[in-house]
Design a protein around this motif. Structure first.
Motif, PDB file in Angstrom:
ATOM      1  N   LEU A  18       0.852  -1.266  -0.059  1.00  0.00           N
ATOM      2  CA  LEU A  18      -0.002  -0.154  -0.008  1.00  0.00           C
ATOM      3  C   LEU A  18       0.946   1.100  -0.179  1.00  0.00           C
ATOM      4  O   LEU A  18       0.543   2.434  -0.604  1.00  0.00           O
ATOM      5  N   ASP A  19       1.862   1.224   0.593  1.00  0.00           N
ATOM      6  CA  ASP A  19       2.791   2.443   0.810  1.00  0.00           C
ATOM      7  C   ASP A  19       3.592   2.890  -0.236  1.00  0.00           C
ATOM      8  O   ASP A  19       4.125   4.004  -0.610  1.00  0.00           O
ATOM      9  N   LEU A  20       3.642   1.880  -1.292  1.00  0.00           N
ATOM     10  CA  LEU A  20       4.215   2.045  -2.541  1.00  0.00           C
ATOM     11  C   LEU A  20       3.413   2.305  -3.918  1.00  0.00           C
ATOM     12  O   LEU A  20       3.749   2.227  -5.093  1.00  0.00           O
ATOM     13  N   HIS A  21       1.832   2.426  -3.538  1.00  0.00           N
ATOM     14  CA  HIS A  21       1.107   2.618  -4.638  1.00  0.00           C
ATOM     15  C   HIS A  21       1.332   3.938  -5.360  1.00  0.00           C
ATOM     16  O   HIS A  21       1.264   3.940  -6.385  1.00  0.00           O
ATOM     17  N   TRP A  22       1.828   4.923  -4.514  1.00  0.00           N
ATOM     18  CA  TRP A  22       1.993   6.200  -5.240  1.00  0.00           C
ATOM     19  C   TRP A  22       3.329   6.707  -5.084  1.00  0.00           C
ATOM     20  O   TRP A  22       4.085   6.463  -4.124  1.00  0.00           O
ATOM     21  N   PRO A  23       3.876   7.430  -6.341  1.00  0.00           N
ATOM     22  CA  PRO A  23       5.208   8.062  -6.169  1.00  0.00           C
ATOM     23  C   PRO A  23       5.110   9.182  -5.648  1.00  0.00           C
ATOM     24  O   PRO A  23       4.272   9.552  -4.965  1.00  0.00           O
ATOM     25  N   THR A  24       6.323   9.926  -5.606  1.00  0.00           N
ATOM     26  CA  THR A  24       6.139  11.396  -5.034  1.00  0.00           C
ATOM     27  C   THR A  24       5.453  12.216  -5.740  1.00  0.00           C
ATOM     28  O   THR A  24       4.997  11.761  -6.800  1.00  0.00           O
ATOM     29  N   MET A  25       5.075  13.315  -5.321  1.00  0.00           N
ATOM     30  CA  MET A  25       4.015  14.306  -5.859  1.00  0.00           C
ATOM     31  C   MET A  25       4.165  14.515  -7.344  1.00  0.00           C
ATOM     32  O   MET A  25       3.347  14.615  -8.008  1.00  0.00           O
ATOM     33  N   GLU A  26       5.377  14.715  -7.729  1.00  0.00           N
ATOM     34  CA  GLU A  26       5.623  15.081  -8.803  1.00  0.00           C
ATOM     35  C   GLU A  26       5.467  14.061  -9.998  1.00  0.00           C
ATOM     36  O   GLU A  26       4.937  14.231 -11.144  1.00  0.00           O
ATOM     37  N   GLY A  27       5.599  12.767  -9.444  1.00  0.00           N
ATOM     38  CA  GLY A  27       5.205  11.544 -10.233  1.00  0.00           C
ATOM     39  C   GLY A  27       3.774  11.241 -10.288  1.00  0.00           C
ATOM     40  O   GLY A  27       3.290  10.969 -11.437  1.00  0.00           O
ATOM     41  N   ALA A  28       3.000  11.651  -9.143  1.00  0.00           N
ATOM     42  CA  ALA A  28       1.759  11.472  -9.361  1.00  0.00           C
ATOM     43  C   ALA A  28       1.137  12.832 -10.110  1.00  0.00           C
ATOM     44  O   ALA A  28      -0.032  12.324 -10.847  1.00  0.00           O
ATOM     45  N   GLU A  29       1.552  13.962 -10.149  1.00  0.00           N
ATOM     46  CA  GLU A  29       1.289  14.901 -11.109  1.00  0.00           C
ATOM     47  C   GLU A  29       1.403  14.615 -12.389  1.00  0.00           C
ATOM     48  O   GLU A  29       0.483  14.973 -13.491  1.00  0.00           O
ATOM     49  N   THR A  30       2.429  13.771 -12.816  1.00  0.00           N
ATOM     50  CA  THR A  30       2.776  13.334 -14.177  1.00  0.00           C
ATOM     51  C   THR A  30       1.520  12.433 -14.750  1.00  0.00           C
ATOM     52  O   THR A  30       1.181  12.464 -15.640  1.00  0.00           O
ATOM     53  N   HIS A  31       1.142  11.593 -13.566  1.00  0.00           N
ATOM     54  CA  HIS A  31      -0.037  10.973 -14.096  1.00  0.00           C
ATOM     55  C   HIS A  31      -1.274  11.661 -14.434  1.00  0.00           C
ATOM     56  O   HIS A  31      -1.793  11.406 -15.600  1.00  0.00           O
ATOM     57  N   SER A  32      -1.551  12.786 -13.900  1.00  0.00           N
ATOM     58  CA  SER A  32      -2.598  13.695 -13.896  1.00  0.00           C
ATOM     59  C   SER A  32      -2.505  14.298 -15.155  1.00  0.00           C
ATOM     60  O   SER A  32      -3.443  14.298 -16.143  1.00  0.00           O
ATOM     61  N   MET A  33      -1.386  15.081 -15.378  1.00  0.00           N
ATOM     62  CA  MET A  33      -1.485  16.199 -16.623  1.00  0.00           C
ATOM     63  C   MET A  33      -1.001  15.230 -17.677  1.00  0.00           C
ATOM     64  O   MET A  33      -1.474  15.619 -18.884  1.00  0.00           O
ATOM     65  N   SER A  34      -0.443  14.147 -17.847  1.00  0.00           N
ATOM     66  CA  SER A  34      -0.106  13.464 -19.129  1.00  0.00           C
ATOM     67  C   SER A  34      -1.642  12.889 -19.423  1.00  0.00           C
ATOM     68  O   SER A  34      -1.886  12.875 -20.649  1.00  0.00           O
ATOM     69  N   MET A  35      -2.576  12.338 -18.672  1.00  0.00           N
ATOM     70  CA  MET A  35      -3.732  11.970 -18.903  1.00  0.00           C
ATOM     71  C   MET A  35      -4.601  12.890 -19.656  1.00  0.00           C
ATOM     72  O   MET A  35      -5.456  12.583 -20.687  1.00  0.00           O
ATOM     73  N   GLU A  36      -4.292  14.191 -19.297  1.00  0.00           N
ATOM     74  CA  GLU A  36      -5.308  15.048 -20.102  1.00  0.00           C
ATOM     75  C   GLU A  36      -4.924  15.273 -21.592  1.00  0.00           C
ATOM     76  O   GLU A  36      -5.771  15.387 -22.471  1.00  0.00           O
ATOM     77  N   PHE A  37      -3.606  14.968 -21.943  1.00  0.00           N
ATOM     78  CA  PHE A  37      -3.251  14.888 -23.278  1.00  0.00           C
ATOM     79  C   PHE A  37      -3.597  13.548 -24.004  1.00  0.00           C
ATOM     80  O   PHE A  37      -4.144  13.326 -25.244  1.00  0.00           O
ATOM     81  N   PHE A 163       4.949   3.680 -16.832  1.00  0.00           N
ATOM     82  CA  PHE A 163       5.060   4.594 -15.867  1.00  0.00           C
ATOM     83  C   PHE A 163       4.433   4.315 -14.686  1.00  0.00           C
ATOM     84  O   PHE A 163       4.874   4.246 -13.360  1.00  0.00           O
ATOM     85  N   VAL A 164       2.986   4.258 -15.129  1.00  0.00           N
ATOM     86  CA  VAL A 164       1.774   4.280 -13.956  1.00  0.00           C
ATOM     87  C   VAL A 164       2.296   2.984 -13.077  1.00  0.00           C
ATOM     88  O   VAL A 164       2.029   2.725 -11.683  1.00  0.00           O
ATOM     89  N   LYS A 165       2.433   1.892 -13.736  1.00  0.00           N
ATOM     90  CA  LYS A 165       2.422   0.624 -13.217  1.00  0.00           C
ATOM     91  C   LYS A 165       3.648   0.547 -12.122  1.00  0.00           C
ATOM     92  O   LYS A 165       3.635  -0.181 -11.161  1.00  0.00           O
ATOM     93  N   GLN A 166       4.507   1.426 -12.393  1.00  0.00           N
ATOM     94  CA  GLN A 166       5.600   1.465 -11.109  1.00  0.00           C
ATOM     95  C   GLN A 166       5.101   1.885  -9.712  1.00  0.00           C
ATOM     96  O   GLN A 166       5.934   1.611  -8.860  1.00  0.00           O
ATOM     97  N   GLY A 167       4.105   2.583  -9.873  1.00  0.00           N
ATOM     98  CA  GLY A 167       3.908   3.040  -8.561  1.00  0.00           C
ATOM     99  C   GLY A 167       4.543   4.013  -7.909  1.00  0.00           C
ATOM    100  O   GLY A 167       5.343   5.068  -8.636  1.00  0.00           O
ATOM    101  N   GLY A 168       4.969   3.790  -6.496  1.00  0.00           N
ATOM    102  CA  GLY A 168       5.788   4.446  -5.906  1.00  0.00           C
ATOM    103  C   GLY A 168       7.449   3.662  -5.598  1.00  0.00           C
ATOM    104  O   GLY A 168       8.059   3.867  -4.935  1.00  0.00           O
ATOM    105  N   LYS A 169       7.470   2.786  -6.521  1.00  0.00           N
ATOM    106  CA  LYS A 169       8.760   2.036  -6.173  1.00  0.00           C
ATOM    107  C   LYS A 169      10.045   2.537  -6.719  1.00  0.00           C
ATOM    108  O   LYS A 169      11.306   1.997  -6.155  1.00  0.00           O
ATOM    109  N   LYS A 170      10.008   3.772  -7.554  1.00  0.00           N
ATOM    110  CA  LYS A 170      11.085   4.372  -8.072  1.00  0.00           C
ATOM    111  C   LYS A 170      11.027   5.999  -7.615  1.00  0.00           C
ATOM    112  O   LYS A 170       9.942   6.316  -7.509  1.00  0.00           O
TER     113      LYS A 170
END
Length: 206
Positions: A18-37, A163-170
Motif C-alpha cells: 500500500l505504501d508504494l502505490h503512489w510515487p512522490t507528488m511530481e510523479g503523481a501529478e505526471t499521471h494526471s497531467m499526462s492523461m489530459e493529453f 510509468f503508472v505501473k511502477q507506482g512508488g517503487k522508484k
C-alpha cells in the motif's frame, strides 16, 4: 483527476504494498497531467465542434502555467528565507516576480493584483507549502508525453502505462529516465519542448 484515479486503480493491482502505490507528488501529478493529453482520441466526444479550440487552448495554457508555477515556488523561497517581511513587503516581492515571470500582464486597474496581493488567491501557500514546483516538473514530462503521442499515440500510451505501473517503487528521476523522457532539470529540456510546441501552434492556428 482521471489520471490520478487511473493510476490508483492500476498501481493497486500491480504493486502489492500500500505504501508504494503512489510515487512522490511530481510523479503523481505526471499521471494526471499526462492523461489530459492522452485522452485526445476521445476529446471530440465531449467537446464536439470545439475540440480543436480546446486542444489549442489547453496546450497554450500548459506553457503559460510553467512560469507561473515557478513564480509561486520562487515567492515561497523568499517568504521563508525572510519571515520578517511585512504584508506590504511581501506584496512588493510578488510584484517583482510578476514582472520577471509574466511581464506580458497588465495589472493596471485591478486593485488587488496591481498592489501585489494576487498571491493570496493561491491556496497552496497556506495548505501545502512547496508543493507547486511539483506541478511544473510534472507538466514538463506531460508535454513530452504529448509530443510522443503526436508521433504515435499507441507508443505514448504504452509508455505511460509502464510509468503508472511502477507506482512508488522508484524515484521521480528513475521513473522519468526509465520512460526515456528528458528530466526537467536537464539543460535544454524546456527549449526542446517549446520549439516543438511553437511549431505545432503555428500549424494549428485558430
Amino acid at each position: 483527476e482521471a489520471g490520478h484515479a487511473f493510476a490508483s486503480y492500476v498501481s493497486s493491482r500491480e504493486v502489492p504494498y500500500l505504501d508504494l502505490h503512489w510515487p512522490t507528488m511530481e510523479g503523481a501529478e505526471t499521471h494526471s497531467m499526462s492523461m489530459e493529453f492522452l485522452t485526445a482520441p476521445w476529446h471530440e466526444k465531449f467537446f464536439k465542434d470545439q475540440t480543436k479550440k480546446y486542444e489549442y487552448s489547453h496546450l497554450v495554457g500548459t506553457l503559460f502555467f510553467i512560469p507561473y508555477g515557478c513564480m509561486v515556488d520562487h515567492f515561497q523561497e523568499i517568504v521563508y528565507l525572510h519571515p520578517e517581511l511585512t504584508p506590504e513587503e511581501r506584496n512588493q516581492e510578488w510584484l517583482k516576480l510578476e514582472s520577471m515571470y509574466r511581464p506580458y500582464l497588465d495589472l493596471a486597474g485591478l486593485p488587488c493584483y496591481a498592489r501585489g496581493a494576487g498571491w493570496q488567491r493561491q491556496l497552496h501557500f497556506y495548505t501545502v507549502p512547496y508543493y507547486y514546483i511539483d506541478y511544473c516538473l510534472a507538466q514538463t514530462v506531460a508535454l513530452q508525453y504529448w509530443m510522443k503521442s503526436e508521433e504515435s499515440w499507441k507508443e505514448a500510451w504504452e509508455n505511460y502505462l509502464a510509468f503508472v505501473k511502477q507506482g512508488g517503487k522508484k524515484s521521480f528521476v528513475e521513473l522519468v529516465e526509465d520512460a526515456g523522457m528528458v528530466l526537467p532539470f536537464t539543460s535544454g529540456c524546456l527549449k526542446r519542448i517549446t520549439d516543438y510546441v511553437e511549431k505545432w501552434l503555428e500549424g494549428h492556428k485558430m
